[in-house]
Design an enzyme around this catalytic site. Sequence first.
Site, short mmCIF file in Angstrom:
data_model
loop_
_atom_site.label_atom_id
_atom_site.label_comp_id
_atom_site.label_asym_id
_atom_site.label_seq_id
_atom_site.Cartn_x
_atom_site.Cartn_y
_atom_site.Cartn_z
N ASP A 65 0.92 -1.25 0.11
CA ASP A 65 0.05 -0.12 -0.03
C ASP A 65 0.88 1.17 0.00
OD1 ASP A 65 -2.40 -1.48 0.26
OD2 ASP A 65 -2.45 -1.14 2.49
N ARG A 83 -0.71 -0.98 -8.43
CA ARG A 83 -2.06 -0.61 -8.11
C ARG A 83 -2.31 0.83 -8.26
NH1 ARG A 83 -3.37 -1.03 -2.35
NH2 ARG A 83 -3.93 -3.16 -2.59
P1 FDA Z 1 -14.21 8.88 -5.29
O1 FDA Z 1 -13.89 9.18 -3.98
O2 FDA Z 1 -14.62 9.94 -6.08
O3 FDA Z 1 -15.50 7.66 -5.10
C1 FDA Z 1 -16.51 7.33 -6.31
C2 FDA Z 1 -17.63 6.91 -5.77
O4 FDA Z 1 -17.48 5.73 -4.84
C3 FDA Z 1 -18.21 7.87 -4.56
O5 FDA Z 1 -19.20 8.78 -5.26
C4 FDA Z 1 -19.02 6.68 -3.54
O6 FDA Z 1 -20.32 6.30 -3.98
C5 FDA Z 1 -17.97 5.60 -3.65
N1 FDA Z 1 -17.13 5.56 -2.69
C6 FDA Z 1 -15.70 5.63 -2.85
N2 FDA Z 1 -15.38 5.57 -1.55
C7 FDA Z 1 -16.06 4.98 -0.67
C8 FDA Z 1 -16.30 4.58 0.58
N3 FDA Z 1 -15.42 4.68 1.53
N4 FDA Z 1 -17.51 4.44 1.18
C9 FDA Z 1 -18.63 4.33 0.39
N5 FDA Z 1 -18.75 4.73 -0.75
C10 FDA Z 1 -17.54 5.03 -1.28
N6 FDA Z 1 -5.28 4.93 -1.09
C11 FDA Z 1 -3.99 5.27 -0.75
O7 FDA Z 1 -3.67 6.33 -0.49
N7 FDA Z 1 -3.18 4.20 -0.91
C12 FDA Z 1 -3.40 3.05 -1.04
O8 FDA Z 1 -2.58 2.23 -0.98
C13 FDA Z 1 -4.72 2.86 -1.57
N8 FDA Z 1 -4.97 1.45 -1.46
C14 FDA Z 1 -6.52 1.23 -2.30
C15 FDA Z 1 -6.84 0.11 -2.40
C16 FDA Z 1 -8.16 -0.15 -3.18
C17 FDA Z 1 -8.63 -1.69 -3.53
C18 FDA Z 1 -8.96 0.92 -3.45
C19 FDA Z 1 -10.21 0.66 -4.00
C20 FDA Z 1 -8.63 2.09 -2.90
C21 FDA Z 1 -7.40 2.52 -2.46
N9 FDA Z 1 -6.95 3.49 -2.03
C22 FDA Z 1 -5.63 3.81 -1.42
C23 FDA Z 1 -8.02 4.60 -1.71
C24 FDA Z 1 -7.90 5.57 -2.81
O9 FDA Z 1 -6.96 6.19 -3.06
C25 FDA Z 1 -9.39 6.41 -2.62
O10 FDA Z 1 -9.11 7.33 -1.75
C26 FDA Z 1 -10.60 5.74 -2.81
O11 FDA Z 1 -10.74 4.51 -3.50
C27 FDA Z 1 -11.70 6.65 -3.19
O12 FDA Z 1 -11.50 7.34 -4.52
P2 FDA Z 1 -12.59 6.63 -5.82
O13 FDA Z 1 -11.40 6.80 -6.64
O14 FDA Z 1 -13.16 5.43 -5.41
O15 FDA Z 1 -13.12 7.96 -6.19
#
Ligand code: FDA
Length: 302
Positions: free
Chosen positions: A125, A175
């Site tokens: 991560d 990732r």
């Molecule tokens: P965004 O935040 O715009 O979310 C899109 C939509 O998804 C939202 O409108 C909502 O509907 C839904 N959603 C998103 N998060 C949600 C939640 N927690 N609960 C409910 N609904 C939610 N970051 C990092 O700094 N280091 C890392 O190593 C990782 N590793 C990682 C692994 C995996 C498998 C994922 C999916 C994410 C990470 N992240 C991470 C977190 C990532 O950087 C980011 O903060 C989150 O995924 C939210 O961003 P989105 O791209 O999903 O978009």
Amino acid sequence: MSLLNNLIVSSLPIIPKPIVGFVAGRYIAGAQFDDAARVTKNLNAQRIMATMDLLGEDVFDHSEAATAKDAYKEILRSIHREHLDSNLSLKLTQIGLKLDKSFCEQNLREILLVAKDKKNFIRIDMEDHTCTDTTLDLYKSVRRDFENAGVAIQAYLRRSQADVLELVKQRANFRLCKGIYIEPEAIAFKGREEIRNNFLSLLRIMLDRGAYVGVATHDDVLIDASCRIIAERKLSPDKYEFQMLLGVREKLRLKLRENGHRVRVYVPFGRQWYPYSVRRLKENPAIAGYALKTLFSKDSVN
Ligand code: FDA
């Protein structure tokens, strides 16, 4: 919404632990390995892969870091014994990054050796910007000896393009995510569109250089654009995967699976669930809003 989010976060100290647990329960498998195994089996039954994460970070004690390292080795053996389709995600600060870099590297190498023996994979991560250099240095070092190691890249960091161009030389396994920590504007993009644009330009660089990418997002705009980028390149599904967090957008991940993409869900578990949940909420109050939305509507599971 941000006022409401901040209100929830500032009320955290007076919210009873069981209520935080109820909200966090959606995002965390439970306290024990068996909880993560149960969740993983359910995912696997839907042909969805998992990546287990033993909750914990910012360890400043040698024996605590060694205990985490041993726990990860044991988890790998258990995944193998129980025939689970799951790899492991870990945070380097949990196994000593902030104590001593070479001690941390030694711990990581021990975990990677067990993973290699069990034909498994370790995803590192990415933590906040104070860890970026050391995390990437360490990844580059172990990558020379381990094919089964990958690292996370944050699209909000201005430096990420240069990092990726360097890492692809070692055929890094990525990732790609937006990034979850609150970072200063001097080093991080802040606008939603500029983060999305950087995400997609990093994805193109990674795929065009032949890297394996875990596309980690729940953002419809990014998922649709990523599907187009993948289709334009006629990539077979073993060249990439989509990744999502446990409890988030469950219908969407099934749709991706039905459309022939491989999908992996991040399954955090462990006794550290309470401090982890509170810290995550403080770091990114938007999660409080998502959690609230989850309680009162069905929108976030679409
Ligand atoms: P965004 O935040 O715009 O979310 C899109 C939509 O998804 C939202 O409108 C909502 O509907 C839904 N959603 C998103 N998060 C949600 C939640 N927690 N609960 C409910 N609904 C939610 N970051 C990092 O700094 N280091 C890392 O190593 C990782 N590793 C990682 C692994 C995996 C498998 C994922 C999916 C994410 C990470 N992240 C991470 C977190 C990532 O950087 C980011 O903060 C989150 O995924 C939210 O961003 P989105 O791209 O999903 O978009």
